[in-house]
Scaffold this motif. Structure first.
Motif, PDB file in Angstrom:
ATOM      1  N   LEU A  21      94.690  33.451  20.925  1.00  0.00           N
ATOM      2  CA  LEU A  21      93.484  34.270  20.893  1.00  0.00           C
ATOM      3  C   LEU A  21      92.444  33.794  21.907  1.00  0.00           C
ATOM      4  N   GLN A  22      92.477  32.507  22.243  1.00  0.00           N
ATOM      5  CA  GLN A  22      91.512  31.951  23.192  1.00  0.00           C
ATOM      6  C   GLN A  22      91.612  32.609  24.552  1.00  0.00           C
ATOM      7  N   SER A  23      92.807  32.786  25.063  1.00  0.00           N
ATOM      8  CA  SER A  23      92.953  33.368  26.399  1.00  0.00           C
ATOM      9  C   SER A  23      92.538  34.832  26.397  1.00  0.00           C
ATOM     10  N   LYS A  24      92.798  35.549  25.293  1.00  0.00           N
ATOM     11  CA  LYS A  24      92.369  36.942  25.203  1.00  0.00           C
ATOM     12  C   LYS A  24      90.853  37.041  25.191  1.00  0.00           C
ATOM     13  N   TRP A  25      90.192  36.117  24.496  1.00  0.00           N
ATOM     14  CA  TRP A  25      88.732  36.102  24.493  1.00  0.00           C
ATOM     15  C   TRP A  25      88.208  35.790  25.893  1.00  0.00           C
ATOM     16  N   GLY A  26      88.848  34.849  26.574  1.00  0.00           N
ATOM     17  CA  GLY A  26      88.424  34.516  27.934  1.00  0.00           C
ATOM     18  C   GLY A  26      88.514  35.713  28.865  1.00  0.00           C
ATOM     19  N   THR A  27      89.588  36.485  28.734  1.00  0.00           N
ATOM     20  CA  THR A  27      89.734  37.695  29.547  1.00  0.00           C
ATOM     21  C   THR A  27      88.661  38.710  29.186  1.00  0.00           C
ATOM     22  N   PHE A  28      88.444  38.927  27.889  1.00  0.00           N
ATOM     23  CA  PHE A  28      87.442  39.888  27.441  1.00  0.00           C
ATOM     24  C   PHE A  28      86.042  39.469  27.871  1.00  0.00           C
ATOM     25  N   TRP A  29      85.677  38.196  27.603  1.00  0.00           N
ATOM     26  CA  TRP A  29      84.324  37.759  27.920  1.00  0.00           C
ATOM     27  C   TRP A  29      84.106  37.694  29.431  1.00  0.00           C
ATOM     28  N   GLY A  30      85.144  37.387  30.186  1.00  0.00           N
ATOM     29  CA  GLY A  30      85.018  37.395  31.636  1.00  0.00           C
ATOM     30  C   GLY A  30      84.680  38.772  32.163  1.00  0.00           C
ATOM     31  N   LEU A  36      77.926  42.469  33.106  1.00  0.00           N
ATOM     32  CA  LEU A  36      76.505  42.248  32.848  1.00  0.00           C
ATOM     33  C   LEU A  36      75.813  41.461  33.946  1.00  0.00           C
ATOM     34  N   SER A  37      76.582  40.820  34.816  1.00  0.00           N
ATOM     35  CA  SER A  37      75.956  40.027  35.879  1.00  0.00           C
ATOM     36  C   SER A  37      75.252  40.916  36.899  1.00  0.00           C
ATOM     37  N   GLY A  38      75.658  42.172  36.995  1.00  0.00           N
ATOM     38  CA  GLY A  38      74.990  43.093  37.902  1.00  0.00           C
ATOM     39  C   GLY A  38      73.619  43.501  37.424  1.00  0.00           C
ATOM     40  N   VAL A  39      73.397  43.437  36.117  1.00  0.00           N
ATOM     41  CA  VAL A  39      72.098  43.784  35.545  1.00  0.00           C
ATOM     42  C   VAL A  39      71.265  42.513  35.477  1.00  0.00           C
ATOM     43  N   SER A  40      70.110  42.567  36.071  1.00  0.00           N
ATOM     44  CA  SER A  40      69.281  41.374  36.210  1.00  0.00           C
ATOM     45  C   SER A  40      68.740  40.884  34.865  1.00  0.00           C
ATOM     46  N   GLY A  41      69.022  39.651  34.527  1.00  0.00           N
ATOM     47  CA  GLY A  41      68.412  38.980  33.395  1.00  0.00           C
ATOM     48  C   GLY A  41      68.962  39.301  32.015  1.00  0.00           C
ATOM     49  N   VAL A  42      70.063  40.040  31.896  1.00  0.00           N
ATOM     50  CA  VAL A  42      70.585  40.392  30.573  1.00  0.00           C
ATOM     51  C   VAL A  42      71.094  39.147  29.856  1.00  0.00           C
ATOM     52  N   MET A  43      71.862  38.321  30.525  1.00  0.00           N
ATOM     53  CA  MET A  43      72.397  37.120  29.888  1.00  0.00           C
ATOM     54  C   MET A  43      71.276  36.146  29.507  1.00  0.00           C
ATOM     55  N   THR A  44      70.254  36.068  30.339  1.00  0.00           N
ATOM     56  CA  THR A  44      69.110  35.219  30.013  1.00  0.00           C
ATOM     57  C   THR A  44      68.384  35.748  28.786  1.00  0.00           C
ATOM     58  N   MET A  45      68.231  37.062  28.703  1.00  0.00           N
ATOM     59  CA  MET A  45      67.565  37.661  27.551  1.00  0.00           C
ATOM     60  C   MET A  45      68.371  37.445  26.274  1.00  0.00           C
ATOM     61  N   LEU A  92      74.966  33.916  20.243  1.00  0.00           N
ATOM     62  CA  LEU A  92      74.239  34.532  21.349  1.00  0.00           C
ATOM     63  C   LEU A  92      73.922  33.519  22.453  1.00  0.00           C
ATOM     64  N   ILE A  93      73.687  32.277  22.063  1.00  0.00           N
ATOM     65  CA  ILE A  93      73.364  31.260  23.061  1.00  0.00           C
ATOM     66  C   ILE A  93      74.603  30.829  23.840  1.00  0.00           C
ATOM     67  N   ALA A  94      75.701  30.601  23.151  1.00  0.00           N
ATOM     68  CA  ALA A  94      76.874  30.029  23.817  1.00  0.00           C
ATOM     69  C   ALA A  94      78.163  30.751  23.458  1.00  0.00           C
ATOM     70  N   PRO A  95      78.326  32.021  23.848  1.00  0.00           N
ATOM     71  CA  PRO A  95      79.570  32.713  23.518  1.00  0.00           C
ATOM     72  C   PRO A  95      80.774  32.168  24.284  1.00  0.00           C
ATOM     73  N   GLU A  96      80.537  31.524  25.414  1.00  0.00           N
ATOM     74  CA  GLU A  96      81.636  30.978  26.209  1.00  0.00           C
ATOM     75  C   GLU A  96      82.147  29.666  25.641  1.00  0.00           C
ATOM     76  N   VAL A  97      81.380  29.058  24.715  1.00  0.00           N
ATOM     77  CA  VAL A  97      81.777  27.770  24.151  1.00  0.00           C
ATOM     78  C   VAL A  97      82.195  27.904  22.686  1.00  0.00           C
TER      79      VAL A  97
END
Length: 123
Positions: A21-30, A36-45, A92-97
């Motif tokens: 399941l970890q690799s599937k999450w990595g693909t999804f979250w990537g 979302l990286s194209g939209v300014s400040g979404v991840m920071t918000m 919300l703070i650390a979905p990648e971890v």
């Protein structure tokens, strides 16, 4: 081989014995984070909202504990919403971890159960 019969079951468990399941999450979250990286400040918000949720839930916990100190401290039922807010804020703070850690634990448990079932002859 029939679809419902016992003959198909080992094929299903052989395919399911390597659940990752970890690799599937990595693909999804990537893909989500790159979109979302194209939209300014979404991840920071999202990170700021998660941090505020954690601070407010901890503040509420401490306030409730202080308020009910004479009655022997905070009861378990009162603390449940606080733990849910802490968990959501952490995600919300650390979905990648945090999500890969939980999914890694689930991977181990699911694969363990499947392997034990295979070796015991259940599947």
């Amino acid at each position: 081989m029939d679809i419902i019969g016992y003959g198909d079951l080992p094929i299903v468990t052989d395919a399911a014995s390597n659940i990752n399941l970890q690799s599937k999450w990595g693909t999804f979250w990537g893909s989500v984070s790159s979109a979302l990286s194209g939209v300014s400040g979404v991840m920071t918000m999202i990170t700021i909202v998660g941090f505020i949720m954690i601070v407010l839930s901890l503040g509420k916990f401490l306030y409730e504990k202080r308020k009910s100190q004479g009655a022997g401290g905070i009861a378990g039922q009162q603390a449940k919403p606080i733990w849910w807010a802490l968990a959501l804020g952490g995600l919300l703070i650390a979905p990648e971890v945090l999500v890969p850690i939980f999914l890694g634990v689930f991977d181990i448990l699911i694969n363990l159960v499947i392997n034990l079932g295979n070796s015991a002859g259940i599947w």
